[in-house]
Scaffold this motif. Structure first.
Motif, PDB file in Angstrom:
ATOM      1  N   SER A 170     -37.117  -4.565  32.016  1.00  0.00           N
ATOM      2  CA  SER A 170     -36.184  -5.588  31.529  1.00  0.00           C
ATOM      3  C   SER A 170     -35.430  -5.016  30.337  1.00  0.00           C
ATOM      4  O   SER A 170     -36.051  -4.480  29.400  1.00  0.00           O
ATOM      5  CB  SER A 170     -36.933  -6.859  31.112  1.00  0.00           C
ATOM      6  OG  SER A 170     -37.585  -7.448  32.232  1.00  0.00           O
ATOM      7  N   TYR A 171     -34.093  -5.115  30.363  1.00  0.00           N
ATOM      8  CA  TYR A 171     -33.247  -4.521  29.331  1.00  0.00           C
ATOM      9  C   TYR A 171     -32.654  -5.611  28.445  1.00  0.00           C
ATOM     10  O   TYR A 171     -32.310  -6.697  28.918  1.00  0.00           O
ATOM     11  CB  TYR A 171     -32.114  -3.720  29.981  1.00  0.00           C
ATOM     12  CG  TYR A 171     -32.569  -2.585  30.857  1.00  0.00           C
ATOM     13  CD1 TYR A 171     -32.685  -1.299  30.358  1.00  0.00           C
ATOM     14  CD2 TYR A 171     -32.886  -2.801  32.197  1.00  0.00           C
ATOM     15  CE1 TYR A 171     -33.107  -0.247  31.158  1.00  0.00           C
ATOM     16  CE2 TYR A 171     -33.316  -1.753  33.013  1.00  0.00           C
ATOM     17  CZ  TYR A 171     -33.425  -0.481  32.488  1.00  0.00           C
ATOM     18  OH  TYR A 171     -33.848   0.542  33.285  1.00  0.00           O
ATOM     19  N   PHE A 172     -32.497  -5.304  27.166  1.00  0.00           N
ATOM     20  CA  PHE A 172     -31.899  -6.261  26.237  1.00  0.00           C
ATOM     21  C   PHE A 172     -31.328  -5.509  25.041  1.00  0.00           C
ATOM     22  O   PHE A 172     -31.580  -4.308  24.864  1.00  0.00           O
ATOM     23  CB  PHE A 172     -32.922  -7.318  25.788  1.00  0.00           C
ATOM     24  CG  PHE A 172     -34.201  -6.743  25.245  1.00  0.00           C
ATOM     25  CD1 PHE A 172     -34.377  -6.568  23.883  1.00  0.00           C
ATOM     26  CD2 PHE A 172     -35.238  -6.391  26.098  1.00  0.00           C
ATOM     27  CE1 PHE A 172     -35.544  -6.047  23.374  1.00  0.00           C
ATOM     28  CE2 PHE A 172     -36.423  -5.853  25.606  1.00  0.00           C
ATOM     29  CZ  PHE A 172     -36.582  -5.684  24.243  1.00  0.00           C
ATOM     30  N   ASP A 173     -30.555  -6.215  24.210  1.00  0.00           N
ATOM     31  CA  ASP A 173     -29.907  -5.635  23.033  1.00  0.00           C
ATOM     32  C   ASP A 173     -29.108  -4.379  23.390  1.00  0.00           C
ATOM     33  O   ASP A 173     -29.040  -3.417  22.616  1.00  0.00           O
ATOM     34  CB  ASP A 173     -30.950  -5.297  21.945  1.00  0.00           C
ATOM     35  CG  ASP A 173     -31.530  -6.542  21.300  1.00  0.00           C
ATOM     36  OD1 ASP A 173     -30.928  -7.621  21.459  1.00  0.00           O
ATOM     37  OD2 ASP A 173     -32.589  -6.436  20.647  1.00  0.00           O
ATOM     38  N   ASN A 174     -28.483  -4.388  24.563  1.00  0.00           N
ATOM     39  CA  ASN A 174     -27.689  -3.237  24.978  1.00  0.00           C
ATOM     40  C   ASN A 174     -26.384  -3.154  24.194  1.00  0.00           C
ATOM     41  O   ASN A 174     -25.715  -4.167  23.972  1.00  0.00           O
ATOM     42  CB  ASN A 174     -27.364  -3.337  26.473  1.00  0.00           C
ATOM     43  CG  ASN A 174     -28.608  -3.385  27.335  1.00  0.00           C
ATOM     44  OD1 ASN A 174     -29.374  -2.441  27.371  1.00  0.00           O
ATOM     45  ND2 ASN A 174     -28.799  -4.496  28.025  1.00  0.00           N
ATOM     46  N   VAL A 175     -26.034  -1.948  23.785  1.00  0.00           N
ATOM     47  CA  VAL A 175     -24.784  -1.694  23.066  1.00  0.00           C
ATOM     48  C   VAL A 175     -24.124  -0.480  23.703  1.00  0.00           C
ATOM     49  O   VAL A 175     -24.787   0.539  23.954  1.00  0.00           O
ATOM     50  CB  VAL A 175     -25.034  -1.434  21.567  1.00  0.00           C
ATOM     51  CG1 VAL A 175     -23.724  -1.090  20.864  1.00  0.00           C
ATOM     52  CG2 VAL A 175     -25.682  -2.644  20.913  1.00  0.00           C
ATOM     53  N   ILE A 176     -22.835  -0.571  23.969  1.00  0.00           N
ATOM     54  CA  ILE A 176     -22.115   0.568  24.526  1.00  0.00           C
ATOM     55  C   ILE A 176     -21.883   1.603  23.428  1.00  0.00           C
ATOM     56  O   ILE A 176     -21.357   1.288  22.365  1.00  0.00           O
ATOM     57  CB  ILE A 176     -20.784   0.121  25.144  1.00  0.00           C
ATOM     58  CG1 ILE A 176     -21.035  -0.822  26.317  1.00  0.00           C
ATOM     59  CG2 ILE A 176     -19.963   1.326  25.592  1.00  0.00           C
ATOM     60  CD1 ILE A 176     -19.772  -1.384  26.928  1.00  0.00           C
ATOM     61  N   GLY A 177     -22.283   2.853  23.710  1.00  0.00           N
ATOM     62  CA  GLY A 177     -22.121   3.936  22.743  1.00  0.00           C
ATOM     63  C   GLY A 177     -23.450   4.366  22.148  1.00  0.00           C
ATOM     64  O   GLY A 177     -24.491   3.734  22.363  1.00  0.00           O
ATOM     65  N   ILE A 178     -23.415   5.452  21.414  1.00  0.00           N
ATOM     66  CA  ILE A 178     -24.599   6.008  20.747  1.00  0.00           C
ATOM     67  C   ILE A 178     -24.240   6.275  19.295  1.00  0.00           C
ATOM     68  O   ILE A 178     -23.275   6.990  19.009  1.00  0.00           O
ATOM     69  CB  ILE A 178     -25.081   7.295  21.440  1.00  0.00           C
ATOM     70  CG1 ILE A 178     -25.566   6.960  22.864  1.00  0.00           C
ATOM     71  CG2 ILE A 178     -26.193   7.966  20.646  1.00  0.00           C
ATOM     72  CD1 ILE A 178     -25.925   8.163  23.687  1.00  0.00           C
ATOM     73  N   LEU A 179     -24.997   5.696  18.385  1.00  0.00           N
ATOM     74  CA  LEU A 179     -24.671   5.785  16.966  1.00  0.00           C
ATOM     75  C   LEU A 179     -24.762   7.215  16.459  1.00  0.00           C
ATOM     76  O   LEU A 179     -23.867   7.695  15.755  1.00  0.00           O
ATOM     77  CB  LEU A 179     -25.605   4.872  16.165  1.00  0.00           C
ATOM     78  CG  LEU A 179     -25.346   4.810  14.656  1.00  0.00           C
ATOM     79  CD1 LEU A 179     -23.952   4.265  14.389  1.00  0.00           C
ATOM     80  CD2 LEU A 179     -26.403   3.943  13.967  1.00  0.00           C
ATOM     81  N   ASP A 180     -25.835   7.920  16.806  1.00  0.00           N
ATOM     82  CA  ASP A 180     -26.030   9.293  16.344  1.00  0.00           C
ATOM     83  C   ASP A 180     -26.334  10.191  17.543  1.00  0.00           C
ATOM     84  O   ASP A 180     -27.466  10.232  18.025  1.00  0.00           O
ATOM     85  CB  ASP A 180     -27.179   9.373  15.337  1.00  0.00           C
ATOM     86  CG  ASP A 180     -27.307  10.757  14.708  1.00  0.00           C
ATOM     87  OD1 ASP A 180     -26.547  11.660  15.113  1.00  0.00           O
ATOM     88  OD2 ASP A 180     -28.167  10.930  13.825  1.00  0.00           O
ATOM     89  N   PRO A 181     -25.336  10.919  18.060  1.00  0.00           N
ATOM     90  CA  PRO A 181     -25.544  11.780  19.227  1.00  0.00           C
ATOM     91  C   PRO A 181     -26.612  12.845  19.019  1.00  0.00           C
ATOM     92  O   PRO A 181     -27.194  13.353  19.991  1.00  0.00           O
ATOM     93  CB  PRO A 181     -24.163  12.420  19.442  1.00  0.00           C
ATOM     94  CG  PRO A 181     -23.198  11.475  18.800  1.00  0.00           C
ATOM     95  CD  PRO A 181     -23.929  10.909  17.620  1.00  0.00           C
ATOM     96  N   GLN A 182     -26.909  13.200  17.763  1.00  0.00           N
ATOM     97  CA  GLN A 182     -27.948  14.202  17.499  1.00  0.00           C
ATOM     98  C   GLN A 182     -29.322  13.741  17.969  1.00  0.00           C
ATOM     99  O   GLN A 182     -30.211  14.570  18.207  1.00  0.00           O
ATOM    100  CB  GLN A 182     -27.986  14.531  16.003  1.00  0.00           C
ATOM    101  CG  GLN A 182     -26.804  15.343  15.516  1.00  0.00           C
ATOM    102  CD  GLN A 182     -26.684  16.692  16.235  1.00  0.00           C
ATOM    103  OE1 GLN A 182     -27.677  17.376  16.473  1.00  0.00           O
ATOM    104  NE2 GLN A 182     -25.465  17.060  16.591  1.00  0.00           N
TER     105      GLN A 182
END
Length: 213
Positions: A170-182
């Protein structure tokens, strides 16, 4: 009048035939996972990069009433998995098998139905989703996935394999993008980690969640 317009828009959406879709290539979020026998339960934060075929899972869970934490980085292009131990700045490097499977709905999936989660009475009270079913790659098992009609954001997925039985995500709090690619690269202290295959088979996505014992 506003309610009439909303009803018309919703009716139009429901009238459209849903189509298989691809989730955004970069996602950050959280998930829970449980197994059929209920011996394993996991809460994890995840980072997902379809372009680089990378996934990171930072887990906290219970297995047979014992708690554990687990931080893994899956690099499919390199066929490598890193177990990351931040408390002592060490890593285990292991072979990773299987092809990268992007989130979303494959073209050969079958539509089970479209529903509104929650309520369609007022704006913001419901979420329009589509549920699909199909075969895992190479007929390894079955899946049933629910994604949002708009954006193809994962909501839940059930997998069934002969080896592991049912697994529910079950997925939740999904956000498009990645804050820190490292965070999708091995930490510097993993640089000299050596591949440790030993007498174990290479791990794949499903065995990753079933090797807690």
């Amino acid at each position: 009048m506003k309610l009439l317009i909303l009803s018309c828009l919703l009716a139009g959406c429901l009238a459209q035939e849903p189509r298989p879709c691809s989730s955004p290539p970069l996602l950050t979020g959280a998930l829970t996972m449980s197994t059929q026998k209920e011996s394993l339960w996991v809460y994890a934060k995840y980072l997902y990069d379809a372009m680089g075929q990378r996934i990171r899972l930072m887990e906290l869970g219970t297995y047979e009433n014992k708690t554990f934490s687990y931080d893994v980085l899956l690099l499919y292009r390199e066929a490598t998995m890193y177990e990351i131990h931040r408390h002592n700045r060490t890593c285990n490097k292991m072979p990773l098998k299987g092809d990268f499977q992007p989130m979303g709905i494959p073209k050969d999936a079958s539509l089970l139905g479209q529903v509104v989660l929650g309520s369609s009475s007022e704006p913001g009270e419901g979420l329009l989703v589509n549920t699909w079913t199909g075969d895992l790659p190479e007929k390894a098992g079955k899946f049933m996935s629910t994604v949002t009609e708009f954006g193809c954001i994962p909501v839940s997925t059930l997998f069934h394999t002969d080896r592991f039985g049912w697994m529910v995500f079950s997925y939740f709090d999904n956000v498009i993008g990645i804050l820190d690619p490292q965070d999708l690269n091995p930490p510097p202290y993993c640089q000299h980690a050596e591949m440790k295959a030993g007498d174990k088979e290479p791990v794949d996505f499903f065995s990753l969640f079933n090797n807690k014992h």
